[in-house]
Design a protein around this motif. Structure first.
Motif, short mmCIF file in Angstrom:
data_model
loop_
_atom_site.label_atom_id
_atom_site.label_comp_id
_atom_site.label_asym_id
_atom_site.label_seq_id
_atom_site.Cartn_x
_atom_site.Cartn_y
_atom_site.Cartn_z
N LEU A 141 36.49 106.09 70.69
CA LEU A 141 37.59 106.36 71.63
C LEU A 141 37.12 106.97 72.71
O LEU A 141 35.85 107.32 73.65
CB LEU A 141 38.53 107.37 71.23
CG LEU A 141 38.01 108.74 70.58
CD1 LEU A 141 37.89 109.53 71.70
CD2 LEU A 141 38.76 109.32 69.58
N ASP A 142 38.30 106.60 74.08
CA ASP A 142 37.87 106.83 75.68
C ASP A 142 38.39 108.65 75.59
O ASP A 142 39.69 108.73 75.00
CB ASP A 142 38.05 106.19 76.29
CG ASP A 142 37.14 104.80 76.34
OD1 ASP A 142 36.17 104.88 75.99
OD2 ASP A 142 37.70 103.39 76.25
N CYS A 143 37.66 109.33 76.54
CA CYS A 143 38.83 110.55 76.57
C CYS A 143 37.94 111.18 77.86
O CYS A 143 36.65 110.87 78.16
CB CYS A 143 38.85 111.43 76.02
SG CYS A 143 36.73 112.38 75.67
N SER A 144 38.90 111.71 78.28
CA SER A 144 38.27 112.49 79.39
C SER A 144 37.17 113.27 79.33
O SER A 144 37.15 114.34 78.10
CB SER A 144 39.62 113.79 80.51
OG SER A 144 40.42 114.31 79.43
N LYS A 159 28.86 108.97 73.57
CA LYS A 159 28.15 108.49 73.02
C LYS A 159 28.19 106.93 74.03
O LYS A 159 29.94 106.96 74.30
CB LYS A 159 27.91 107.40 71.26
CG LYS A 159 26.38 107.04 70.88
CD LYS A 159 26.70 106.51 70.31
CE LYS A 159 25.59 105.45 69.53
NZ LYS A 159 25.50 103.86 68.88
N GLU A 160 27.34 106.30 75.27
CA GLU A 160 27.82 105.48 75.76
C GLU A 160 28.44 105.69 77.12
O GLU A 160 29.19 106.67 77.03
CB GLU A 160 28.18 103.97 75.17
CG GLU A 160 27.44 103.28 74.02
CD GLU A 160 26.52 102.40 74.32
OE1 GLU A 160 26.23 103.20 75.44
OE2 GLU A 160 25.70 102.12 73.19
N TYR A 161 28.76 105.15 77.74
CA TYR A 161 29.80 105.70 78.82
C TYR A 161 31.18 104.49 79.06
O TYR A 161 31.39 103.56 78.67
CB TYR A 161 29.35 105.31 80.15
CG TYR A 161 28.27 105.95 80.74
CD1 TYR A 161 28.16 107.20 81.03
CD2 TYR A 161 26.90 105.42 79.97
CE1 TYR A 161 26.60 108.55 81.33
CE2 TYR A 161 26.09 106.62 80.51
CZ TYR A 161 25.85 107.69 80.95
OH TYR A 161 24.86 108.84 80.92
N GLU A 162 31.93 104.89 79.73
CA GLU A 162 33.62 104.44 79.68
C GLU A 162 33.39 103.12 80.74
O GLU A 162 32.71 104.67 81.91
CB GLU A 162 34.73 105.18 80.12
CG GLU A 162 36.06 104.29 80.20
CD GLU A 162 37.16 104.97 79.69
OE1 GLU A 162 37.54 105.54 79.34
OE2 GLU A 162 37.66 105.12 81.24
N MET A 163 33.67 102.44 80.90
CA MET A 163 34.13 101.40 82.60
C MET A 163 35.51 100.78 82.39
O MET A 163 35.89 100.60 80.91
CB MET A 163 33.00 100.33 82.34
CG MET A 163 31.65 100.99 81.86
SD MET A 163 31.01 101.87 83.31
CE MET A 163 30.44 100.21 84.49
N ALA A 164 36.12 100.46 83.58
CA ALA A 164 37.58 100.99 84.25
C ALA A 164 37.30 99.71 85.27
O ALA A 164 37.13 99.94 86.17
CB ALA A 164 38.58 102.28 83.50
N TRP A 165 38.26 98.36 85.15
CA TRP A 165 38.75 97.58 85.99
C TRP A 165 40.13 97.66 86.33
O TRP A 165 41.39 97.29 84.93
CB TRP A 165 38.10 96.40 86.17
CG TRP A 165 38.84 95.43 87.17
CD1 TRP A 165 38.11 95.34 88.48
CD2 TRP A 165 40.03 94.47 87.11
NE1 TRP A 165 38.91 94.31 88.63
CE2 TRP A 165 39.48 94.27 88.12
CE3 TRP A 165 40.37 93.77 85.71
CZ2 TRP A 165 40.14 93.00 88.79
CZ3 TRP A 165 41.07 92.70 86.12
CH2 TRP A 165 41.39 92.10 87.52
N TYR A 166 41.38 98.22 86.98
CA TYR A 166 42.93 98.12 87.49
C TYR A 166 42.78 96.68 87.94
O TYR A 166 42.10 97.03 89.07
CB TYR A 166 43.32 99.97 87.18
CG TYR A 166 43.35 100.36 87.46
CD1 TYR A 166 43.74 101.01 85.77
CD2 TYR A 166 41.80 101.06 87.33
CE1 TYR A 166 43.29 102.24 85.50
CE2 TYR A 166 41.31 102.37 86.52
CZ TYR A 166 42.29 103.07 85.23
OH TYR A 166 42.57 103.79 84.65
N VAL A 167 43.99 96.30 87.14
CA VAL A 167 44.38 95.54 88.77
C VAL A 167 44.97 95.64 88.93
O VAL A 167 46.18 96.23 89.48
CB VAL A 167 44.89 94.11 87.44
CG1 VAL A 167 45.30 92.77 88.34
CG2 VAL A 167 44.20 93.52 85.33
#
Ligand code: ACO
Length: 167
Positions: A141-144, A159-167
């Motif tokens: 899951l992703d969270c703040s 674990k790891e990092y979240e990446m995001a791309w908003y249209v």
């Protein structure tokens, strides 16, 4: 019209049900949860939008047709007949790990007046149960950052990092 459940009760953890406060029930999302304030509970997450019943049913029916992948659960306060907590696990099919399955936990929400009563923890435990029953090799899951301690208490580790791309 009779009420429809998103998926069968065998995927609902009896242990989680036993640990809920008296008068609360763990259930699969139901077609009449629109009237039980399901969308209102999601407002603690982000903007939800003003769905008509028809718009709600369009999405519910889609999930129902894909109920091998989408598992949305609720905890209801039976006396008030209102949803007080909700969450989803989405089961993704992969080629890696020999056609492995990965569970993605999404949209965990506890009514603003009901937070701090372990309902969030119970939702996560119930979603982990579904992930295990469906054969997922991991659940992610992703969270703040603010919610990291909550998910650690639910047995997750960072674990790891979240990446995001908003249209
Ligand atoms: N920081 C530190 N500890 C926390 C936090 C926090 N922000 N939130 C909960 N905890 C702890 C509790 O103190 C408790 O600890 P304990 O077992 O030692 O007593 C444990 O975590 C379990 O807490 P719950 O009572 O189950 O938490 P709650 O029912 O309030 O649910 C939730 C937590 C889901 C974050 C809720 O507060 C909420 O809906 N917040 C707004 C929406 C949100 O942020 N949702 C998560 C988005 S991320 C996603 O959806 C994947």
């Amino acid at each position: 019209m009779s009420e429809i459940s998103l998926f069968e009760n065998t995927l609902l953890s009896p242990e989680v049900q036993a640990q809920l406060p008296a008068g609360h029930t763990l259930r699969a999302l139901r077609s009449n949860d629109y009237e039980r304030g399901f969308l209102k509970v999601l407002e603690v997450l982000t903007e939800v939008g003003n769905h008509t019943k028809q718009e709600w049913l369009e999405q519910f029916n889609y999930l129902k047709q894909h109920n091998h992948e989408y598992f949305t659960i609720t905890i209801t306060d039976d006396k008030r007949d209102q949803v007080v907590a909700a969450g989803t696990i989405f089961v993704e099919r992969k080629f890696v790990h020999k056609n492995g399955l990965v569970g993605h936990i999404e949209d965990i929400a506890v009514d603003g007046n009901q937070q701090g009563k372990k309902l969030g923890l119970r939702i996560i435990q119930a979603l982990k149960f579904i992930g295990a029953q469906r054969g997922c090799y991991k659940v992610i899951l992703d969270c703040s950052e603010k919610n990291v301690p909550f998910y650690e208490k639910c047995g997750f580790k960072q674990k790891e990092y979240e990446m995001a791309w908003y249209v």
